[in-house]
Motif scaffolding. Structure first.
Motif, short mmCIF file in Angstrom:
data_model
loop_
_atom_site.label_atom_id
_atom_site.label_comp_id
_atom_site.label_asym_id
_atom_site.label_seq_id
_atom_site.Cartn_x
_atom_site.Cartn_y
_atom_site.Cartn_z
N TYR A 87 0.49 -1.86 -2.43
CA TYR A 87 0.14 -0.97 -2.18
C TYR A 87 -1.15 -1.23 -1.15
N LEU A 88 -1.77 -0.75 0.11
CA LEU A 88 -2.63 -1.43 0.51
C LEU A 88 -3.68 -0.32 2.14
N GLY A 89 -4.83 -0.19 1.52
CA GLY A 89 -4.83 0.73 2.75
C GLY A 89 -5.51 -0.02 4.27
N ASP A 98 5.76 -5.87 5.61
CA ASP A 98 4.90 -5.05 5.92
C ASP A 98 5.02 -3.59 6.96
N PHE A 99 5.62 -2.89 5.46
CA PHE A 99 5.93 -1.12 6.09
C PHE A 99 5.38 -0.25 6.40
N PRO A 100 5.53 0.62 7.64
CA PRO A 100 5.06 1.85 8.28
C PRO A 100 3.72 2.22 7.07
N GLN A 101 2.72 2.83 7.86
CA GLN A 101 1.57 3.64 7.11
C GLN A 101 0.91 5.42 7.06
N CYS A 102 2.08 5.17 8.24
CA CYS A 102 1.90 6.74 9.12
C CYS A 102 2.63 7.63 9.01
N MET A 133 8.07 7.72 9.97
CA MET A 133 7.52 6.79 10.12
C MET A 133 6.75 5.85 11.06
N SER A 134 5.44 5.85 11.15
CA SER A 134 4.52 5.19 12.56
C SER A 134 3.87 4.22 11.86
N PRO A 189 -2.10 9.35 6.95
CA PRO A 189 -1.96 8.30 6.13
C PRO A 189 -1.10 8.10 5.50
N VAL A 190 -1.16 7.03 4.48
CA VAL A 190 0.08 6.94 3.71
C VAL A 190 -0.28 5.06 3.54
N PRO A 191 -0.25 4.82 1.78
CA PRO A 191 -0.52 3.35 2.01
C PRO A 191 0.49 2.71 2.70
N LYS A 192 -0.44 1.77 3.35
CA LYS A 192 0.81 0.15 3.50
C LYS A 192 1.43 -0.13 2.08
#
Length: 313
Positions: free
Chosen positions: A149-151, A217-221, A236-237, A251-254
């Motif tokens: 879980y990334l920023g 990698d999953f979207p994080q917006c 998501m985006s 914004p959510v975690p990547k």
């Protein structure tokens, strides 16, 4: 008179050695007191110095990377997909599941919350799944299953605004229907401990003694409203120019899915249940307890600190 004076002189001569000894003892006691005061002052200064150095040393040990993770080993296989084909067991190609060991075609948030998990930490009841990998006709399951879980991917000021996933959020990343590598630029394959092999959207030829790796990698917006969408992607985006677009302002975690398969060699032997390597995709059903996820987002991602699976540096 002379007698009295002589006695007085003798008395003074007899008393003077004792007085001198008293004065010497007094001076020694005073010197000792000064030494003790100086020692106490020195110790206090040393204690203050140690107290000041300790936080600096601790701060130096912190890795400034916005990250926490979950290790979620393989649980089971099934031709199910409770996101794409909810309530339709057997309707999907074969999937390999990680984390929540109760996941099946009928799974929903309520059933998953009652489940068990293979994850570390065991508070993560989320379900993760991918198309099964085959070596010829033999199923191959990954022996390394890390979910980061990334920023990263957005500016630092956006990282500090990242919010936890809402419970029940469902996301699909990648393209199961890709007809070529250009149709899926999110998924990539590489080799563990063989950096000279260039990553690719399709399977790569890994040297003997290495392992085939999959990164996704999953979207994080997030659009801030929907836990899912008709195509399981539109809510998501991915970020644009280091920030979330106005259509998906939260914004959510990547989520980065890293799987390591114990195979190497000629990639012509490999296929996914969905097709070639470029059809790699992943599904995520968020079942983190809200307070556990919020703590990790606050202390690790917002603070830009690298944490382990326990949510601490």
């Amino acid at each position: 008179m002379l007698f009295r004076n002589r006695n007085s002189s003798e008395h003074r001569r007899q008393r003077s050695p004792r007085s001198w000894r008293y004065r010497v003892a007094g001076l020694a006691a005073a010197a000792l007191a000064v030494s003790l005061v100086q020692a106490n002052v020195g110790n206090a200064a040393a204690d203050r110095a140690e107290a000041e150095v300790a936080p600096r040393a601790a701060a130096a040990d912190v890795v400034r990377v916005a990250e926490f993770l979950a290790e979620c080993p393989y649980t089971h296989r099934a031709p199910d997909d409770p996101i794409v084909f909810p309530g339709l067991p057997g309707a999907s190609h074969m999937h390999s599941f990680f984390g929540n060991d109760t996941t099946n075609g009928n799974s929903d948030l309520a059933s998953l919350e009652k489940g068990r998990t293979t994850c570390s930490p065991d508070t993560d009841l989320s379900s993760y799944w991918v198309p099964t990998l085959y070596d010829g006709d033999r199923e191959v399951e990954p022996t390394g299953t890390t979910f980061y879980y990334l920023g990263e991917g957005v500016r630092d000021d956006v990282i500090r605004q990242i919010q936890p996933f809402p419970k029940g959020l469902r996301i699909v990343a990648g393209n199961a229907k890709a007809t070529g590598p250009q149709d899926n630029t999110i998924a990539r394959w590489s080799c563990l401990h063989a950096g000279h092999v260039n990553p690719s959207q399709n399977f790569v030829n890994c040297p003997a003694g290495t392992m085939l790796e999959s990164y996704l990698d999953f979207p994080q917006c997030w659009n801030g409203k929907d836990l899912d969408s008709a195509d399981h992607k539109s809510h998501m985006s991915y970020p644009v120019a280091g920030a979330c677009p106005s259509t998906h302002p939260v914004p959510v975690p990547k989520l980065r899915q890293v799987l390591r398969y114990p195979v190497s060699g000629d990639p012509a032997r490999f296929r996914l249940a969905s097709g070639p390597g470029y059809t790699m995709h992943g599904d995520f059903f968020n079942v983190w307890p809200e307070e556990e996820l919020a703590q990790r987002v606050r202390d690790c991602i917002n603070a830009i600190v690298k944490c382990g699976f326990d949510g601490t540096p």
